[in-house]
Motif scaffolding. Structure first.
Motif, PDB file in Angstrom:
ATOM      1  N   THR A 197      29.709  40.225  26.909  1.00 60.63           N
ATOM      2  CA  THR A 197      30.027  40.240  25.483  1.00 60.63           C
ATOM      3  C   THR A 197      28.749  40.582  24.722  1.00 60.63           C
ATOM      4  O   THR A 197      27.672  40.058  25.024  1.00 60.63           O
ATOM      5  CB  THR A 197      30.623  38.884  25.028  1.00 60.63           C
ATOM      6  N   GLU A 241      34.300  36.465  29.138  1.00 66.28           N
ATOM      7  CA  GLU A 241      33.467  36.033  28.016  1.00 66.28           C
ATOM      8  C   GLU A 241      34.091  36.407  26.683  1.00 66.28           C
ATOM      9  O   GLU A 241      34.863  37.374  26.591  1.00 66.28           O
ATOM     10  CB  GLU A 241      32.070  36.671  28.072  1.00 66.28           C
ATOM     11  N   SER A 242      33.737  35.655  25.666  1.00 65.74           N
ATOM     12  CA  SER A 242      34.120  35.960  24.297  1.00 65.74           C
ATOM     13  C   SER A 242      33.116  35.313  23.358  1.00 65.74           C
ATOM     14  O   SER A 242      32.303  34.495  23.787  1.00 65.74           O
ATOM     15  CB  SER A 242      35.537  35.450  23.987  1.00 65.74           C
ATOM     16  N   CYS A 254      33.037  31.302  28.032  1.00 67.97           N
ATOM     17  CA  CYS A 254      33.374  31.973  29.288  1.00 67.97           C
ATOM     18  C   CYS A 254      34.506  31.184  29.922  1.00 67.97           C
ATOM     19  O   CYS A 254      34.293  30.066  30.404  1.00 67.97           O
ATOM     20  CB  CYS A 254      32.163  32.025  30.202  1.00 67.97           C
TER      21      CYS A 254
END
Length: 121
Positions: free
Chosen positions: A116, A5-6, A21
């Motif tokens: 995240t 994730e980010s 993701c």
């Protein structure tokens, strides 16, 4: 299969974030995909999911504000979050399941990202 994730961060109420993701391995079309979140001191809960055929479902408290989607070419799952509220503060996780009968049940999913953090003030 790995999920990364980010896109998390800190925003003011009313702001927007888009979580991503990245899914390595098989195409995301082979999986039932979902976003979960875990608010501080609370249990993890389902936020939204997308079925193999692209059908989406959103939890009641995010419906109309959050949108789950996927890019099958790039093998990425997204969560667009608009109109964020302080109660949306949580660690957000993406999950993938090969065969999911109960989308809100964590045990249905085979793979999870590391999470995240989203903080809304």
């Amino acid at each position: 299969v790995q999920l990364v994730e980010s896109g998390g961060g800190s925003v003011q109420a009313g702001g927007s974030l888009r979580l991503s993701c990245a899914i390595s391995g098989r195409s995301n079309e082979n999986y039932f995909l979902a976003w979960f979140r875990q608010p501080p001191g609370k249990e993890r809960e389902g936020v939204a999911n997308i079925e193999y055929d692209g059908t989406t479902t959103h939890a009641g408290d995010v419906k109309g504000r959050f949108t789950i989607s996927r890019d099958s070419d790039k093998n990425i799952l997204f969560l667009q979050m608009n109109g964020l509220k302080p109660e949306d503060t949580a660690m957000y996780y993406c999950a993938a399941g090969e065969w999911v009968a109960a989308p809100d049940r964590e045990s249905e999913y085979n793979y999870w990202g590391q999470g995240t953090q989203v903080t809304v003030s």
